[in-house]
Design a protein around this motif. Structure first.
Motif, PDB file in Angstrom:
ATOM      1  N   UNK A  93       0.836  -1.362   0.065  1.00 10.72           N
ATOM      2  CA  UNK A  93      -0.202   0.039  -0.098  1.00 10.72           C
ATOM      3  C   UNK A  93       0.982   1.331  -0.095  1.00 10.72           C
ATOM      4  N   UNK A  94       1.789   1.332  -1.196  1.00  9.08           N
ATOM      5  CA  UNK A  94       2.641   2.490  -0.992  1.00  9.08           C
ATOM      6  C   UNK A  94       2.990   2.869  -2.503  1.00  9.08           C
ATOM      7  N   UNK A  95       2.701   2.163  -3.415  1.00  7.51           N
ATOM      8  CA  UNK A  95       3.099   2.458  -4.768  1.00  7.51           C
ATOM      9  C   UNK A  95       2.047   3.015  -5.802  1.00  7.51           C
ATOM     10  N   UNK A  96       2.689   3.747  -6.775  1.00  6.42           N
ATOM     11  CA  UNK A  96       1.736   4.432  -7.671  1.00  6.42           C
ATOM     12  C   UNK A  96       1.317   3.379  -8.926  1.00  6.42           C
ATOM     13  N   UNK A 128     -12.372   3.969  -3.664  1.00  6.52           N
ATOM     14  CA  UNK A 128     -11.800   2.430  -3.325  1.00  6.52           C
ATOM     15  C   UNK A 128     -10.333   2.397  -2.894  1.00  6.52           C
ATOM     16  N   UNK A 129      -9.475   3.567  -3.655  1.00  8.89           N
ATOM     17  CA  UNK A 129      -8.364   3.912  -3.138  1.00  8.89           C
ATOM     18  C   UNK A 129      -8.010   5.367  -2.505  1.00  8.89           C
ATOM     19  N   UNK A 180      -9.125   2.027   0.786  1.00  5.75           N
ATOM     20  CA  UNK A 180     -10.075   2.485   1.714  1.00  5.75           C
ATOM     21  C   UNK A 180     -10.858   1.412   2.274  1.00  5.75           C
ATOM     22  N   UNK A 181     -11.979   1.903   3.258  1.00  4.54           N
ATOM     23  CA  UNK A 181     -12.870   0.704   3.626  1.00  4.54           C
ATOM     24  C   UNK A 181     -13.641   0.198   2.556  1.00  4.54           C
TER      25      UNK A 181
END
Length: 612
Positions: free
Chosen positions: A430-433, A483-484, A497-498
């Protein structure tokens, strides 16, 4: 009709009398007459009317019917000077006081104020705030203040100007009780803020339809942005239009690119040398077929009715800004087209900007909600006009003309694809583009992916059936749907996201949008004769009329549309009047313009008829 005749009519005149004799219009546009009647009755008014609906008539016409003149608050010097020139073309005595006024112009304006012959005085709020000016004007017996672009009063609006906030106090200093305000874009929060800050008592509010049925709305995700814009312009060669850009550099780069393709293009942004910026704006206003490539600094000063298209090279920041900017097309009521390009980078940047600004939590929440509404408009799968009007709390039927109504957008179940993309986000930390995630999904074993060990995760290569561009589009749509979210304001990248977790776990479906490819059909290099379909004979007559208008405009040093608008010339070409009496019946031909230009255009039509 002379200026003196307009300002000092001896016989009683009704609003409809002056609408025809001065402006050349047989009937009011929807909503105008009710506002005019309220203004004439002395009421304070807040009117929200779409661009192109004729707001200016609502303060210009009453100024001709009573003894006191009207002060018009206008945001830009170029716009003020343009409006003054238009009024004088109609025989109405108008003037402005601004920093570009010569000593002779300023002296003549004050003489007219003292003689009480002036009908309309245009000022910026900053000019009116100069110490002593309001007290000096208070002795001239002005009847009312008309505030144009009134959304500038509100911090909830998109063009906030601090000096607009003091206008209520200025009106009291002037001894003026009637304030009338106009804007094309104001949601309820903005309307309430305007009413509270501008008016001493509750104004009469006119909220007219935001619908602009002559505008064709089209959106597209960015995919070779230059090519997309070039294709759009190729079908509109010879038309006047605006291309809005998010950066100053892009305006200059795109203007040069369009010029290399044979378009007459000029750049405009606030960082340009003022003389060049003014010359470029004047060219756009005064000549036909100019493409202005501009930042939103090129905005409220655009007083040109025959702009045939507006394109956005980058995503607008809000629905209000979008509506205001596309509203500069087709102000003459004739068909006009729009194109808005948007991308994941636009969305991520705008959201970061909101989060990084110094705002209260309530303001930040409102700004995010407004931006989310813009994202939803971009990603809409049903009628764009319905979605746009729904934002302004107005219901409508499908327009039948936007890209969605024309079946240029296809929807399909994309739950599996969404789950693959969301899984890639989760499994890579959860850190890439988008570009990195697309490589992972396509199975591209780059050095970075190998170094991170992401060539060994379950989702590596799970999306080989689609290319990188397709996965970038899916990631963009997931971000647009919430969603992101941004993983880091500093480094970017995406996190779940949730909503994203719910989709990943199978708790909700996800639909994908796909733009269907439209075959390009470039127009010929010559300019199109008219924005409406005309018989060939009428098109030829229109070309002759436009040439005559161009020559007169150059001789008088005014924009061509101030001589006659395109709509007027089109009706002349269709009806081909042979006498001044017949010419007087043409839309937009008032007494002053009939006297000034009637014979010249009759001669043009006669010469055209003789040469057929």
């Amino acid at each position: 009709m002379s200026q003196q005749a307009v300002s000092r009519r001896s016989e009683p005149a009704t609003p409809r009398d002056l609408l025809k004799s001065v402006f050349g219009y047989d009937a009011f546009r929807p909503g105008q007459e009710q506002v005019v009647d309220a203004v004439i009755a002395g009421k304070s008014v807040l009117a929200v009317m779409p661009t192109g609906s004729g707001k200016s008539i609502c303060y210009q016409l009453p100024a001709l019917l009573d003894e006191g003149a009207t002060i018009v608050i206008s945001p830009l010097i170029a716009l003020m000077r343009d409006q003054v020139a238009q009024m004088r073309q109609l025989g109405i005595e108008a003037a402005s006081l601004n920093s570009l006024s010569s000593d002779a112009e300023t002296s003549a304006t004050w003489n007219a104020i003292r003689a009480r012959s002036l009908r309309l005085l245009f000022l910026s709020p900053e000019r009116l705030a100069i110490p002593g000016l309001a007290e000096r004007l208070s002795r001239a017996g002005f009847a009312r203040i008309a505030v144009d672009e009134a959304h500038c009063i509100s911090e909830w609006g998109h063009d906030f100007r601090p000096d607009y906030r003091d206008l209520r106090n200025v009106a009291q200093t002037l001894g003026i009780g009637q304030v009338i305000a106009f804007t094309a874009t104001a949601d309820k929060a903005t309307r309430d803020d305007i009413a509270a800050r501008l008016f001493s008592s509750e104004p009469e509010v006119f909220l007219h339809s935001f619908d602009r049925p002559n505008l064709q709305l089209r959106f597209a995700a960015k995919d070779q942005q230059r090519r997309q814009l070039a294709d759009f312009l190729s079908k509109r060669r010879g038309d006047s239009g605006i291309v809005y850009c998010a950066s100053r550099k892009k305006t200059e780069d795109l203007a040069a690119y369009f010029a290399s393709l044979g378009h007459t293009a000029v750049a405009y942004h606030a960082g340009m040398e003022q003389g060049l910026r003014n010359r470029n704006q004047d060219r756009f206003l005064q000549e036909d077929g100019i493409v202005a490539v501009a930042t939103v600094a090129f905005g409220m000063g655009v007083n040109k009715p025959d702009v045939r298209f507006v394109a956005h090279a980058d995503m607008p920041g809000s629905v209000e800004a979008y509506y205001q900017e596309v509203g500069r097309a087709g102000r003459d009521g004739l068909p006009a087209e729009t194109l808005t390009l948007y991308g994941l980078e636009d969305m991520a940047l705008r959201r970061r900007q909101i989060d990084e600004r110094e705002l209260s939590e309530e303001q930040r929440r409102i700004e995010h909600r407004r931006f989310d509404s813009m994202v939803m408009l971009c990603e809409a799968a049903s009628c764009r006009r319905q979605a746009l009007l729904a934002y302004f709390e107005e219901a409508s039927e499908p327009c039948g003309r936007c890209d969605c109504c024309r079946n240029e957008i296809k929807l399909s179940d994309g739950t599996i694809e969404a789950q693959k993309a969301l899984s890639a986000v989760a499994r890579t930390g959860q850190r890439f583009g988008a570009a990195y995630l697309a490589d992972v999904l396509c199975g591209v074993a780059s050095d970075t992916i190998k170094r991170n060990g992401h060539d060994a995760i379950k989702t590596f290569g799970a999306g080989r059936e689609r290319n990188k561009a397709a996965w970038s589009s899916i990631i963009r749509q997931l971000f647009a749907a919430g969603a992101l979210v941004n993983a880091s304001h500093e480094y970017g990248g995406f996190a779940l996201s949730e909503t994203g977790l719910d989709i990943l776990r199978g708790g909700r479906p996800f639909q994908l949008r796909e733009a269907l490819q439209q075959k390009a059909t470039p127009a010929p290099r010559k300019a199109r004769a008219a924005p409406v379909d005309l018989p060939q004979e009428a098109n030829d007559a229109l070309a002759a009329l436009r040439a005559r208008r161009r020559d007169i405009a150059r001789e008088e040093g005014v924009p061509a549309f101030m001589v006659f608008a395109d709509r007027t010339l089109i009706e002349m070409a269709e009806k081909q009047p042979a006498t001044l009496g017949e010419m007087a019946g043409i839309y937009g031909v008032g007494e002053r313009k009939l006297e000034r230009y009637g014979e010249a255009f009759l001669d043009t039509l006669a010469a055209f008829a003789a040469g057929r």
